[in-house]
Design a protein around this motif. Structure first.
Motif, mmCIF file in Angstrom:
data_model
loop_
_atom_site.group_PDB
_atom_site.id
_atom_site.type_symbol
_atom_site.label_atom_id
_atom_site.label_comp_id
_atom_site.label_asym_id
_atom_site.label_seq_id
_atom_site.Cartn_x
_atom_site.Cartn_y
_atom_site.Cartn_z
ATOM 1 N N TRP A 142 0.836 -1.213 0.000
ATOM 2 C CA TRP A 142 0.000 0.000 0.000
ATOM 3 C C TRP A 142 0.866 1.256 0.000
ATOM 4 O O TRP A 142 0.629 2.182 -0.781
ATOM 5 C CB TRP A 142 -0.908 -0.024 1.230
ATOM 6 N N VAL A 143 1.863 1.304 0.895
ATOM 7 C CA VAL A 143 2.738 2.468 0.994
ATOM 8 C C VAL A 143 3.515 2.676 -0.307
ATOM 9 O O VAL A 143 3.643 3.806 -0.796
ATOM 10 C CB VAL A 143 3.723 2.308 2.176
ATOM 11 N N PHE A 171 0.883 3.860 -3.185
ATOM 12 C CA PHE A 171 0.201 5.141 -3.025
ATOM 13 C C PHE A 171 1.093 6.257 -2.473
ATOM 14 O O PHE A 171 0.693 7.422 -2.491
ATOM 15 C CB PHE A 171 -1.021 4.969 -2.110
ATOM 16 N N ASP A 172 2.284 5.914 -1.959
ATOM 17 C CA ASP A 172 3.169 6.947 -1.417
ATOM 18 C C ASP A 172 4.451 7.133 -2.225
ATOM 19 O O ASP A 172 4.928 8.264 -2.366
ATOM 20 C CB ASP A 172 3.543 6.626 0.035
ATOM 21 N N TYR A 173 5.005 6.044 -2.729
ATOM 22 C CA TYR A 173 6.298 6.145 -3.414
ATOM 23 C C TYR A 173 6.164 6.242 -4.937
ATOM 24 O O TYR A 173 6.861 7.048 -5.560
ATOM 25 C CB TYR A 173 7.196 4.963 -3.033
ATOM 26 N N PRO A 201 3.739 7.584 -6.709
ATOM 27 C CA PRO A 201 3.324 8.925 -7.151
ATOM 28 C C PRO A 201 4.424 9.981 -7.078
ATOM 29 O O PRO A 201 4.248 11.080 -7.610
ATOM 30 C CB PRO A 201 2.174 9.270 -6.180
ATOM 31 N N LEU A 202 5.537 9.671 -6.404
ATOM 32 C CA LEU A 202 6.618 10.657 -6.312
ATOM 33 C C LEU A 202 7.178 11.030 -7.683
ATOM 34 O O LEU A 202 7.772 12.099 -7.840
ATOM 35 C CB LEU A 202 7.748 10.125 -5.418
ATOM 36 N N TYR A 257 4.426 19.220 9.561
ATOM 37 C CA TYR A 257 3.204 19.724 8.931
ATOM 38 C C TYR A 257 3.098 21.242 9.030
ATOM 39 O O TYR A 257 1.998 21.791 8.954
ATOM 40 C CB TYR A 257 1.978 19.079 9.581
ATOM 41 N N GLY A 280 6.617 20.404 0.414
ATOM 42 C CA GLY A 280 7.244 19.159 0.849
ATOM 43 C C GLY A 280 8.685 19.342 1.286
ATOM 44 O O GLY A 280 9.108 18.775 2.302
#
Length: 316
Positions: A39-40, A43-45, A47-48, A244, A293
């Protein structure tokens, strides 16, 4: 020298064999982790790769391969834009205020809940302060609008009761940032306090008993036992919150702000939404998000180094 090198190589091999044995021993647990890793990664790596949009004149039809690379063109456009600079300033101010209130309020709430002796009252109060966390900002924003209404709002009724004049607070630029900070703290502090309550619950009760027998007051126990005992947790949460610093809350702001407070309430998230979704300028929006970011990452690294120097405690 050769003997030392051979020993180092042998030590590395031994450590590697131990790690492999440990992995094989707990192989089922590692297998359970695979979906989370997948999942990570997806959806996280993956799209980078989209970061490259910020450095090209991106066209949806031409795609990544057909779009022209333009270097730092869109970054220059951002810093030349008065609207971006205003959104950047608002983001820093609102995020800083939220970080302070969102960091201190959960700690104070956890300390207060820990001191309540009546179990039924403690559970009831915990439930009451947790509930706002599960309400979406669409609904919560509507409730806030009703509470601050100049005609039917409870806040203005209280002001009128004490002889004041009703004010439509949501359209007054001077009050808007304060409203954002206060309502965010009210919504999130109950949920954020759970971590501190769990950390306090892990402290040795015998230390409290010994302090009570020695005549320590309630406040003395808080300052000399509870707070030092959860210092590590406080530092970790603070470092994560610093990351954040450039996220002032899109859901909240977009549900509460209006043209009257646009100059005081426009933040980077709403700016990116407006540029990227409404105007469909994906390259400019990606450049703004890239800046967000990078600053967030830099702040996390800086806060972590400061924490390690002060208390030898950090997240890595």
């Amino acid at each position: 020298m050769e003997l030392v090198t051979a020993r180092i190589a042998e030590t590395k091999k031994t450590m590697l064999r131990k790690r492999l044995k440990r992995i094989l021993k707990f192989k089922l647990l590692y297998i359970l982790l695979l979906p989370a890793f997948g999942w990570v990664f997806i959806f996280d790596y993956l799209p980078l790769y989209g970061i490259s949009i910020a450095f090209m004149d991106y066209n949806v039809i031409q795609g990544f391969s057909g779009s022209e690379w333009v270097g730092l063109k869109y970054f220059r456009l951002l810093f030349e834009s008065e609207m971006f600079r205003n959104a950047f300033k608002n983001t820093l101010l609102i995020s800083l205020y939220k970080m302070i209130s969102g960091f201190l309020c959960p700690i104070l709430l956890a300390l207060a809940l820990n001191e309540i002796q009546a179990a039924w009252f403690k559970k009831t109060l915990q439930t009451a302060v947790y509930l706002p966390r599960f309400v979406s900002w669409v609904v919560y924003g509507g409730i806030i609008t009703l509470l601050l209404s100049p005609e039917t709002g409870v806040i203005n009724k209280i002001i009128e009761f004490f002889g004041g004049k009703s004010v439509y607070l949501l359209v007054e630029p001077a009050y808007f940032r304060t409203i954002l900070v206060v309502t965010d703290a009210m919504k999130e502090m109950g949920w954020a306090a759970i971590i501190y309550i769990a950390a306090i619950a892990g402290l040795n009760p015998e230390v409290y008993e010994a302090a009570t027998m020695d005549g320590a007051t309630r406040f003395s126990r808080i300052f000399h036992i509870t707070l030092p005992g959860i210092t590590g947790t406080i530092i970790v949460i603070f470092i994560l919150k610093v990351g954040y610093i450039m996220s002032a809350g899109l859901d909240q702001v977009i549900n509460l702000y209006n043209p009257m407070v646009f100059e005081m309430g426009d933040i980077l998230d709403t700016y990116i939404y407006r540029i990227g979704i409404e105007q469909f300028n994906l390259s400019l929006a990606a450049a703004a998000d890239f800046i967000k970011g990078v600053i967030g990452l830099a702040m996390v690294l800086l806060a972590n180094q400061i924490a390690k120097r002060i208390n030898d405690s950090g997240i890595f």
